[in-house]
Design a protein around this motif. Structure first.
Motif, PDB file in Angstrom:
ATOM      1  N   GLN A  77     -30.880 -19.285 -28.970  1.00 35.99           N
ATOM      2  CA  GLN A  77     -29.802 -18.105 -29.452  1.00 35.99           C
ATOM      3  C   GLN A  77     -29.685 -17.325 -30.180  1.00 35.99           C
ATOM      4  O   GLN A  77     -28.618 -15.890 -29.797  1.00 35.99           O
ATOM      5  N   GLN A  78     -30.033 -17.600 -31.781  1.00 34.33           N
ATOM      6  CA  GLN A  78     -30.297 -16.441 -32.561  1.00 34.33           C
ATOM      7  C   GLN A  78     -31.366 -15.988 -32.425  1.00 34.33           C
ATOM      8  O   GLN A  78     -31.017 -14.458 -32.718  1.00 34.33           O
ATOM      9  N   LYS A  81     -29.674 -13.216 -30.060  1.00 38.21           N
ATOM     10  CA  LYS A  81     -28.447 -12.232 -30.584  1.00 38.21           C
ATOM     11  C   LYS A  81     -29.224 -11.731 -31.694  1.00 38.21           C
ATOM     12  O   LYS A  81     -28.853 -10.336 -31.808  1.00 38.21           O
ATOM     13  N   GLU A  85     -28.555  -7.302 -31.150  1.00 45.33           N
ATOM     14  CA  GLU A  85     -27.639  -6.501 -32.436  1.00 45.33           C
ATOM     15  C   GLU A  85     -29.243  -5.063 -32.658  1.00 45.33           C
ATOM     16  O   GLU A  85     -28.306  -4.420 -32.831  1.00 45.33           O
TER      17      GLU A  85
END
Length: 159
Positions: A77-78, A81, A85
């Motif tokens: 999930q990071q 992200k 971004e």
């Protein structure tokens, strides 16, 4: 629910215009509108493993590129992200994958994939090399963003 799916498919189909920058037997560099792109962690519960997947839809073709290893869901999930971004204030996304495999989407396979991608007639999938968004780049192996030097991502270009 079917109505929303139908509207999404019409919207994506009307806006679909992929640019294939390079395609060989072992390599694919494709660019599409950001609206036709999804990054998603596929896996189980929060504490299980997941795989980072990049989904693109161009009319009746579903492109799926995936990381070469699984990650714990939180790390996946990071990563998701981090990639999202990169897409801020960008209209298109460019994905490079290797060893593309083309197959038809049958009913069994359609159930495995998220809407609206599961409505495609064929699927092209392969291992992820990099995502490019404007002048930004993020790759599985960081050196694959050293362009043009590592454009081919370890694949020997065909002559």
């Amino acid at each position: 629910m079917r109505f929303i799916f139908f509207i999404n498919m019409i919207f994506l189909a009307c806006n679909a215009q992929a640019i294939i920058h390079k395609r060989t037997e072992y390599f694919l560099d494709i660019e599409l509108s950001k609206e036709q792109f999804l990054i998603k962690c596929r896996g189980g519960l929060e504490n299980s493993n997941a795989i980072v997947g990049f989904h693109l839809l161009d009319e009746d073709t579903y492109y799926y590129s995936y990381y070469r290893r699984v990650w714990p869901m939180k790390e996946c999930q990071q990563l998701q992200k981090d990639y999202i971004e990169l897409l801020k204030n960008i209209n298109t996304v460019r994905i490079v994958l290797i060893h593309p495999d083309e197959s038809l989407m049958n009913e069994k396979r359609r159930k495995e994939w998220p809407a609206p991608f599961n409505g495609a007639k064929k699927m092209i999938s392969g291992a992820f090399i990099r995502l490019q968004a404007g002048d930004k780049c993020k790759a599985y192996f960081s050196e694959d963003c050293d362009l043009p030097k590592n454009y081919w991502g370890g694949v020997i270009p065909e002559k």
